[in-house]
Scaffold this motif. Structure first.
Motif, PDB file in Angstrom:
ATOM      1  N   ALA A  60       0.837  -1.208   0.000  1.00 47.03           N
ATOM      2  CA  ALA A  60       0.000   0.000   0.000  1.00 47.03           C
ATOM      3  C   ALA A  60       0.865   1.247   0.000  1.00 47.03           C
ATOM      4  N   ALA A  61       0.308   2.299  -0.592  1.00 46.05           N
ATOM      5  CA  ALA A  61       0.971   3.603  -0.597  1.00 46.05           C
ATOM      6  C   ALA A  61      -0.100   4.671  -0.451  1.00 46.05           C
ATOM      7  N   VAL A  62       0.208   5.710   0.326  1.00 47.34           N
ATOM      8  CA  VAL A  62      -0.741   6.796   0.569  1.00 47.34           C
ATOM      9  C   VAL A  62      -0.206   8.057  -0.083  1.00 47.34           C
ATOM     10  N   GLN A  63      -1.093   8.784  -0.736  1.00 47.05           N
ATOM     11  CA  GLN A  63      -0.711  10.004  -1.449  1.00 47.05           C
ATOM     12  C   GLN A  63      -0.216  11.061  -0.469  1.00 47.05           C
ATOM     13  N   ASP A  64       0.834  11.767  -0.902  1.00 45.60           N
ATOM     14  CA  ASP A  64       1.297  12.928  -0.144  1.00 45.60           C
ATOM     15  C   ASP A  64       1.485  14.084  -1.117  1.00 45.60           C
ATOM     16  N   ASP A  65       2.023  15.181  -0.624  1.00 46.42           N
ATOM     17  CA  ASP A  65       2.166  16.368  -1.487  1.00 46.42           C
ATOM     18  C   ASP A  65       3.111  16.141  -2.649  1.00 46.42           C
ATOM     19  N   GLY A  66       3.964  15.139  -2.572  1.00 44.21           N
ATOM     20  CA  GLY A  66       4.900  14.870  -3.657  1.00 44.21           C
ATOM     21  C   GLY A  66       4.361  13.953  -4.722  1.00 44.21           C
ATOM     22  N   VAL A  67       3.118  13.452  -4.549  1.00 36.87           N
ATOM     23  CA  VAL A  67       2.520  12.527  -5.515  1.00 36.87           C
ATOM     24  C   VAL A  67       1.372  13.232  -6.225  1.00 36.87           C
ATOM     25  N   HIS A  68       1.479  13.354  -7.543  1.00 38.48           N
ATOM     26  CA  HIS A  68       0.455  14.040  -8.316  1.00 38.48           C
ATOM     27  C   HIS A  68      -0.161  13.169  -9.403  1.00 38.48           C
ATOM     28  N   THR A  69       0.402  12.005  -9.642  1.00 43.14           N
ATOM     29  CA  THR A  69      -0.136  11.122 -10.678  1.00 43.14           C
ATOM     30  C   THR A  69      -0.322   9.721 -10.114  1.00 43.14           C
ATOM     31  N   LEU A  70      -1.179   8.989 -10.756  1.00 44.21           N
ATOM     32  CA  LEU A  70      -1.417   7.608 -10.346  1.00 44.21           C
ATOM     33  C   LEU A  70      -0.156   6.771 -10.530  1.00 44.21           C
ATOM     34  N   GLU A  71       0.606   7.036 -11.579  1.00 42.40           N
ATOM     35  CA  GLU A  71       1.799   6.240 -11.853  1.00 42.40           C
ATOM     36  C   GLU A  71       2.785   6.324 -10.693  1.00 42.40           C
ATOM     37  N   GLU A  72       2.926   7.510 -10.114  1.00 40.52           N
ATOM     38  CA  GLU A  72       3.829   7.683  -8.969  1.00 40.52           C
ATOM     39  C   GLU A  72       3.327   6.885  -7.760  1.00 40.52           C
ATOM     40  N   LEU A  73       2.028   6.967  -7.514  1.00 41.63           N
ATOM     41  CA  LEU A  73       1.462   6.237  -6.382  1.00 41.63           C
ATOM     42  C   LEU A  73       1.513   4.731  -6.613  1.00 41.63           C
ATOM     43  N   ASN A  74       1.273   4.311  -7.845  1.00 42.79           N
ATOM     44  CA  ASN A  74       1.303   2.881  -8.169  1.00 42.79           C
ATOM     45  C   ASN A  74       2.717   2.315  -8.007  1.00 42.79           C
ATOM     46  N   ALA A  75       3.725   3.080  -8.391  1.00 40.87           N
ATOM     47  CA  ALA A  75       5.109   2.619  -8.253  1.00 40.87           C
ATOM     48  C   ALA A  75       5.446   2.374  -6.787  1.00 40.87           C
TER      49      ALA A  75
END
Length: 717
Positions: free
Chosen positions: A413-428
């Motif tokens: 699992a990964a939770v979005q933060d201010d440095g994540v703006h795209t799904l690809e970043e969160l998915n990685a």
């Protein structure tokens, strides 16, 4: 005209009532009145097909004068009416029992307008029944309705073709009144033909098409700019029960003078559009579970990301959490129960995911047993609670197609933060967390941390360099002695080492998992087998070969099915080494496919190659499989040896393992022996062999050879 009455006196008719007088003068007067003043169009043709009489009305219907016809044979004219008249006369002549036949024929009068001659052709016979000629009596009409009806119904063959058509066909006039309709159209709209013929075709159209129909036709007639006429297009129809359905409508027109007839061809698009809708659904959804495909998932999630961020690029409140789910060893379920049970388990699993995660969660199936879910969460704590609950629910027993199934599930699992703006970043990040939990044995939950990215980069770099490690001769083997209770070297274990030309020494605990994940472990294991056997041959020539040299075999190599064949090839030049070679396999590799393991170990035993279970106690540690495997040794895992004799529990476990092995006739080897106290305890409980730093660290081949050579008893002593 040769009219011969059969009776020249007055008399009774056939029904006994009064009849017209048969006086020749009377009949001649009557015939003259009919021919000259009657309202019908008349023509008389003798038995030779020569026209003896025609009135102005009949001639005008053919755009001719009477003089153009009288005295001339019908066969000499190329005119549809005269051809039809001649054909009907021939038919009556061939049928002596028939006195008259109807005849309808379309013509164009002198004014250029279409007309219909509708009437009867009667045989004129004498008293003996001989045919003298034929009289045609016709009614001439230019009524458009009558013409349209005739055009639609004059040919039974054409009518049959229309009824055989799959598409609906409607013939209407300029005002939209239906003049003819085929059976397919009746079925399509749910009407009988009697309910449609004579009615306006707008009854087959839903609003607003029914309201605008007349306006479209008027506009077309004035401007020749078509909306539908001459241009096929998709539109809507309305059935008798009010159902609106999609149709394809193409309309053609036929002009005869100033009159216009429209022919519409209608095709029901319901099935085609349903099939297209189904195909579109399947292109975006998994057919088994109904969740999105990976491509559709990415599209919807990216759109959701864009809608949930403000103009400054920050979050508009709340967070996204991406859960990457992978069922561990799902193939075992399919193999044990069948694919139908596996499919049912996956569907039940997806249902549980939708029950646990928030209602607006987007779910997709990435691979056979891998899923992803994007959920809206309040904070990181909320995401962790959801992940734990999800793991608990999905690993609980599932009743799938009359079987109880328990799944092992890894959750990254990964939770979005201010440095994540795209799904690809969160998915990685979620994928890195999934890899981390699987490295640790799986069946758990792991959230992304920044250190995982560095570890992933390191693994990728090691994979790239490990690919070329053999050709660069960066790999080498070291050997650790295995001693008996008296400290004598009885055997040795070959251990792989990697000394990278830039990175320096790389720990086996780091590069072996990388090799297994990448599949490089197979060629590396083959290199180990080749190098170790070559070294054993040199030791044998020097007279310092230990009783056994054990090599570690990866699960992939062990289960490939060609291990025995490969060893036979390598030992072909050194058959004496068979009784000196041993292989170590882990518990996990042995039980992953017990049937293959039993067969392979049996084949190795026939060659004289001894097998040992490595790291016993760290995995299944079950008598149910140990007693099935043709192995000679059990190696007790160092985790149980490290704190004996201080730890009573480990003392009991070691005693139990030694006792079980002895009961099965197996030799025990304790790993990780580093102190004299450990050695003494192991000897006291009956452990056969020991291995560890107390007796020697992994060493070069020459060092082991010197160690073996040094413990020899001198000759003559």
């Amino acid at each position: 005209m040769d009219l011969q009455p059969s009776d020249q006196s007055g008399g009774s008719g056939r029904d006994g009532g009064a009849s017209l007088p048969r006086d020749p003068v009377f009949l001649a007067s009557l015939a003259s009145s009919l021919l000259d003043q009657g309202v019908a169009a008349l023509v008389y043709v003798d038995r030779n097909g020569v026209c003896l009489h025609t009135d102005d009305r009949f001639a005008a219907a053919l755009a001719l004068a009477p003089a153009d016809l009288i005295g001339k044979a019908l066969a000499g004219f190329d005119h549809p009416v005269l051809s039809a008249l001649a054909e009907t006369i021939a038919t009556v002549t061939r049928m002596p029992d028939v006195d008259a036949l109807p005849l309808d024929c379309q013509s164009v009068g002198r004014d250029g307008h279409p007309a219909i001659l509708s009437g009867t052709v009667m045989a004129h016979r004498d008293g003996g029944g001989a045919t003298l000629g034929h009289l045609g009596v016709f009614h001439d009409t230019g009524d458009p309705d009558r013409i349209a009806q005739f055009a639609a119904c004059r040919d039974t063959f054409v009518a049959t073709l229309l009824d055989a058509a799959v598409d609906g066909i409607i013939v209407s006039d300029r005002t939209g009144i239906i003049r003819s309709i085929n059976r397919a159209c009746c079925r399509l709209f749910g009407y009988r033909d009697s309910e449609l013929v004579g009615r306006n075709m707008t009854m087959l159209m839903p609003p607003p098409f029914s309201r605008d129909h007349d306006r479209f036709v008027d506009s077309y007639m004035k401007t020749d700019r078509a909306k539908i006429i001459g241009i096929g297009r998709e539109t809507l129809g309305q059935r008798k029960d009010g159902t609106v359905f999609p149709i394809h409508l193409s309309v053609g027109e036929a002009r005869t003078g100033n009159s216009v007839t429209f022919v519409g061809i209608i095709r029901d698009l319901s099935e085609r559009l349903a099939a297209e809708k189904r195909a579109s659904y399947l292109a975006r959804h998994d057919p088994l579970t109904g969740v999105l495909t990976r491509t559709a998932f990415l599209e919807e999630c990216e759109a959701l990301f864009e809608s949930r961020t403000d103009a400054a690029g920050g979050l508009d409140g709340g967070l996204f959490a991406l859960f990457s789910l992978d069922v561990d060893q799902f193939s075992d379920v399919n193999e044990a129960f069948g694919f139908h049970v596996g499919d049912a388990a996956l569907k039940a699993m997806v249902n549980r995911v939708t029950e646990v995660l928030p209602a607006n969660t987007i779910i997709c199936r990435i691979a056979a047993d891998e899923f992803a879910a994007l959920a809206r969460v309040a904070d990181v704590g909320h995401a962790r609670r959801l992940a734990d609950l999800l793991h608990d629910r999905l690993t609980a027993s599932i009743y799938a197609d009359r079987h109880w199934v328990r799944l092992r599930l890894s959750v990254g699992a990964a939770v979005q933060d201010d440095g994540v703006h795209t799904l690809e970043e969160l998915n990685a990040k979620a994928k890195l967390a999934l890899q981390a939990v699987q490295h640790d044995g799986g069946n758990a939950v792991c959230f992304y941390t920044p250190e995982m990215a560095a570890a992933a980069t390191r693994r990728m770099m090691l994979t790239m360099h490990l690919t070329h490690a053999i050709e660069r001769e960066e790999l080498h083997l070291v050997y650790q002695p295995i001693v008996d209770s008296e400290g004598r070297v009885r055997s040795a274990e070959a251990l792989l080492r990697w000394n990278h030309h830039v990175l320096g020494p790389v720990s086996p605990s780091e590069f072996i998992p990388v090799a297994e994940e990448s599949g490089l472990i197979v060629p590396i294991t083959d290199w180990v087998l080749t190098s170790a056997i070559a070294q054993m041959a040199r030791w044998e020539a020097e007279g310092v070969l230990p009783d056994r040299v054990f090599l570690n075999i990866s699960g992939q190599q062990f289960l490939r099915g060609n291990l025995t064949q490969r060893l036979e090839e390598l030992l072909a030049q050194h058959p004496s080494l068979r009784r000196h070679l041993g292989l170590e396999i882990t518990e996990q590799a042995a039980v992953r496919d017990l049937k293959v393991a039993v067969r392979t170990l049996g084949e190795l035993a026939e060659l004289g190659i001894q097998a040992a279970i490595d790291d016993f106690g760290s995995g299944y540690s079950s008598l149910s499989y140990v007693q099935q495997l043709p192995v000679a040794k059990l190696k007790i895992d160092r985790a149980f040896v490290i704190d004996v004799p201080e730890n009573p529990k480990n003392n009991a476990l070691v005693r139990a393992a030694v006792g079980m092995a002895r009961g099965l006739g197996l030799v025990t080897v304790a790993e990780g022996v580093e102190t004299a106290e450990q050695r003494d305890f192991l000897v006291s409980v009956g452990c056969d062999l020991m291995q560890g730093y107390l007796f020697g660290r992994p060493m070069a081949p020459d060092a082991l050879a010197a160690m073996v050579r040094g413990q020899r008893v001198p000759t003559g002593s």
